[in-house]
Design a protein around this motif. Structure first.
Motif, PDB file in Angstrom:
ATOM      1  N   ASN A   1       0.849  -1.201   0.000  1.00 53.06           N
ATOM      2  CA  ASN A   1       0.000   0.000   0.000  1.00 53.06           C
ATOM      3  C   ASN A   1       0.882   1.248   0.000  1.00 53.06           C
ATOM      4  O   ASN A   1       1.744   1.332  -0.885  1.00 53.06           O
ATOM      5  N   ASP A   2       0.672   2.193   0.859  1.00 47.81           N
ATOM      6  CA  ASP A   2       1.258   3.542   0.733  1.00 47.81           C
ATOM      7  C   ASP A   2       2.743   3.610   0.343  1.00 47.81           C
ATOM      8  O   ASP A   2       3.561   2.875   0.894  1.00 47.81           O
TER       9      ASP A   2
ATOM     10  N   GLN B   1       4.609   0.469   2.105  1.00 47.97           N
ATOM     11  CA  GLN B   1       3.938  -0.449   3.011  1.00 47.97           C
ATOM     12  C   GLN B   1       3.836  -1.796   2.308  1.00 47.97           C
ATOM     13  O   GLN B   1       3.307  -1.887   1.185  1.00 47.97           O
TER      14      GLN B   1
ATOM     15  N   TRP C   1      -3.313  -7.217   2.953  1.00 46.14           N
ATOM     16  CA  TRP C   1      -2.702  -6.439   4.036  1.00 46.14           C
ATOM     17  C   TRP C   1      -2.377  -7.365   5.208  1.00 46.14           C
ATOM     18  O   TRP C   1      -3.139  -8.276   5.520  1.00 46.14           O
TER      19      TRP C   1
ATOM     20  N   SER D   1       3.280   3.847   7.918  1.00 45.60           N
ATOM     21  CA  SER D   1       3.800   4.835   6.966  1.00 45.60           C
ATOM     22  C   SER D   1       4.653   5.932   7.601  1.00 45.60           C
ATOM     23  O   SER D   1       4.507   6.242   8.785  1.00 45.60           O
TER      24      SER D   1
ATOM     25  N   ARG E   1      -0.563   8.950  13.433  1.00 45.47           N
ATOM     26  CA  ARG E   1       0.430   8.274  12.584  1.00 45.47           C
ATOM     27  C   ARG E   1       0.873   9.078  11.349  1.00 45.47           C
ATOM     28  O   ARG E   1       0.411  10.146  11.071  1.00 45.47           O
ATOM     29  N   ASP E   2       1.765   8.415  10.607  1.00 45.55           N
ATOM     30  CA  ASP E   2       2.247   8.819   9.291  1.00 45.55           C
ATOM     31  C   ASP E   2       3.074  10.111   9.304  1.00 45.55           C
ATOM     32  O   ASP E   2       2.781  11.073   8.587  1.00 45.55           O
TER      33      ASP E   2
ATOM     34  N   GLU F   1      -4.977  10.817   7.395  1.00 44.90           N
ATOM     35  CA  GLU F   1      -3.796   9.960   7.260  1.00 44.90           C
ATOM     36  C   GLU F   1      -2.780  10.612   6.315  1.00 44.90           C
ATOM     37  O   GLU F   1      -3.120  11.496   5.523  1.00 44.90           O
TER      38      GLU F   1
HETATM   39  C1  FRU Z   1      -3.057   4.544   4.787  1.00 47.21           C
HETATM   40  C2  FRU Z   1      -2.656   3.811   6.052  1.00 47.21           C
HETATM   41  C3  FRU Z   1      -1.760   4.662   6.927  1.00 47.21           C
HETATM   42  C4  FRU Z   1      -1.018   3.628   7.732  1.00 47.21           C
HETATM   43  C5  FRU Z   1      -0.836   2.528   6.725  1.00 47.21           C
HETATM   44  C6  FRU Z   1      -0.865   1.141   7.294  1.00 47.21           C
HETATM   45  O1  FRU Z   1      -3.380   3.684   3.744  1.00 47.21           O
HETATM   46  O2  FRU Z   1      -3.815   3.407   6.769  1.00 47.21           O
HETATM   47  O3  FRU Z   1      -2.459   5.604   7.703  1.00 47.21           O
HETATM   48  O4  FRU Z   1       0.187   4.115   8.218  1.00 47.21           O
HETATM   49  O5  FRU Z   1      -1.871   2.667   5.776  1.00 47.21           O
HETATM   50  O6  FRU Z   1      -0.544   0.190   6.312  1.00 47.21           O
END
Ligand code: FRU
Length: 502
Positions: free
Chosen positions: A49-50, A66, A74, A107, A180-181, A232
């Motif tokens: 993902n991200d 990610q 996931w 992230s 987060r992030d 996010e």
């Molecule tokens: C966004 C998210 C972030 C988090 C990550 C987890 O897609 O939810 O906020 O850090 O993915 O994989």
């Protein structure tokens, strides 16, 4: 004897092709499975993902992401890694960060600590520092709120290997469930690092002189912007106002704060909004209350920009939508990225808007263009460019021999209609007609459309309106038709074949 030889040849061919299929599953090989993007980054196998830790150093663009290396869904999050010298061709690298006793690696971002403010640099080596979220699943299971905290790691070998800091986490959870992030930048006027963090329904800015001790500066966003979902993956950066043609009101740069939201995107599911404004190292003051979107399509999420790229600001997003990303019909891997895109700012009707274009390096893949009238036969990857003589309705139809088609066009607003575009049975929310407002006031319409085997990216009006959408045709689209409605004629119409990157 003759018979035996031919048997041998048949056997050898079978072994070879079996081998090829096996090879195709491995991480480092060119891959041609159905729907495997040919001009976009994808992990060789399993879930992504991200984009994370985007940093440019010594001629190399680092892309961390990610990643769950155990399955195509996931799971426990790692940071995968890939590198590129041109933003187009990618080399997959070993996993950079593994989950540990503090949790999964969510992230975050990465910076070049040129002045060794962190003290991690030894023997004159410049440290790359990654700042990420630790997500503690034990605490999550215990239904505690202090699940997420911010940590750092450094690399002294240009991103190849990473050492986590012994004093992690560097920002403890203050009692906010979604926290987060972290996205970090150097703010020269105060000579401090600025960390932008998503904290549920707001952004919190922190500052630091050494990337380890952080002081809270301010909060932003309660009651502002879109709150359809948790905030996010923020990003904060300044963009120069283009010289000439703009009445900048005395400003030579505009600050952009982008914030992704897990739900409530412009066409459903997730999306990324942005604010333009001013930032002084302490607070962000938005120019207006309007909600603006980085991309109006269904499939661009959690996008952020590279650090340390000088005058360029380069963005990349996760080309997926959390609503159905886990169900898309690719099994070996799941999810790719958008094309890297260069961001600029433009002023329309007194308001600032992002201008987004594919990076100029995409030109490396061009195999020569041709003009056409009404229709042409071609297969992805390719780029279509057109400009109309006036502002009026028209559509571009991509179709295949299975009778599937996707329609991209303008009818008072920009749209992508992917109903009947291919496989859509995997999720009820996938098929649909998605729209985006026209921001430009120019007297003609223009469009650049980049088409890969399972995606299209629309850059309309020179990049003022963007839409990224996935499609899963059961056979490759092999025909483009362009239809001007109400007498709309095309001033230019041309298609450029693009080479695959793998
Ligand atoms: C966004 C998210 C972030 C988090 C990550 C987890 O897609 O939810 O906020 O850090 O993915 O994989």
């Amino acid at each position: 004897m003759k018979r035996k030889t031919s048997m041998l040849i048949i056997c050898a061919t079978l072994i070879l092709s079996a081998d090829k299929t096996l090879l195709a599953q491995k991480d480092e090989d060119p891959i041609k499975e159905p729907y495997r993007p040919q001009i976009h980054f994808t992990p060789g196998a399993h879930w992504m993902n991200d984009p994370n830790g985007l940093v440019y150093y010594n001629g190399v663009y680092h892309l961390f992401f990610q990643h769950y290396p155990g399955a195509s869904n996931w799971g426990p999050m790692h940071w995968g890694h890939a590198i590129s010298r041109d933003l187009i061709h990618w080399k997959r690298e070993p996993i950079a960060l593994y989950p540990d006793s503090l949790g999964y690696i969510f992230s975050g971002s990465a910076v070049v600590d040129k002045e060794n403010t962190s003290g991690f640099g030894v023997g004159g080596k410049v440290p790359l520092v990654a700042i990420f979220t630790h997500h503690d699943t034990a605490r999550e299971r215990a239904r505690r709120v202090d699940v997420e905290s911010q940590s750092i790691a450094y690399s002294l070998d240009e991103g190849k290997t990473w050492t986590k800091y012994g004093g992690n986490p560097v920002i403890k959870n203050p009692g906010v469930r979604d926290f987060r992030d972290p996205n970090v930048m150097w703010y020269a006027p105060t000579r401090r690092w600025i960390l932008t963090l998503a904290a549920q329904d707001r952004i919190i800015f922190y500052s630091s002189s050494d990337l380890k001790a952080w002081t809270k500066e301010s909060e932003f966003g309660v009651g502002l912007g879109s709150h359809g979902g948790v905030w996010e993956c923020p990003d904060l950066f300044a963009l120069p106002v283009r010289a000439g043609g703009l009445s900048s009101g005395g400003r030579d740069s505009v600050w952009v704060l982008s914030v992704s939201i897990g739900w409530g995107g412009p066409n459903g599911g997730n999306g990324t909004q942005y604010f333009t404004g001013k930032f002084d190292g302490h607070v962000f003051i938005p120019d207006d209350k309007e909600i603006k979107w980085v991309d109006h399509g269904r499939d661009d999420y959690a996008g952020v920009t590279w650090s340390n790229t000088g005058n360029r600001r380069i963005f990349i997003g996760w080309m997926a939508n959390g609503e159905y990303a886990g169900s898309v019909p690719t099994e070996v891997w799941r999810s790719g990225n958008t094309l890297p895109r260069e961001l600029g700012i433009d002023k329309v009707n007194g308001r600032y808007f992002l201008v987004t274009k594919p990076v100029k390096e995409l030109g490396i893949l061009e195999e020569g263009w041709k003009g056409f009238k009404d229709s042409v036969r071609i297969q992805a990857p390719f780029e279509l460019r057109l400009e109309t003589g006036v502002v009026g309705s028209f559509k571009v139809v991509l179709s295949n021999d299975a009778g599937e088609r996707v329609v991209i066009g303008f009818d008072k607003e920009w749209y992508v209609d992917r109903r009947g575009a291919g496989r859509e049975d995997f999720h009820k929310g996938f098929a649909g007609r998605h729209t985006a407002p026209r921001i430009s006031q120019s007297k003609t319409l223009s469009l650049a459309l980049v088409v890969d085997v399972a995606s299209l990216e629309l850059f309309a009006d020179g990049g003022l309106t963007v839409m990224s959408e996935l499609v899963f045709p059961s056979k490759p689209y092999n025909k483009i038709e362009v239809v001007g409605e109400d007498g709309v004629v095309m001033r230019t119409l041309r298609v450029t074949k693009l080479k695959g990157i793998w």
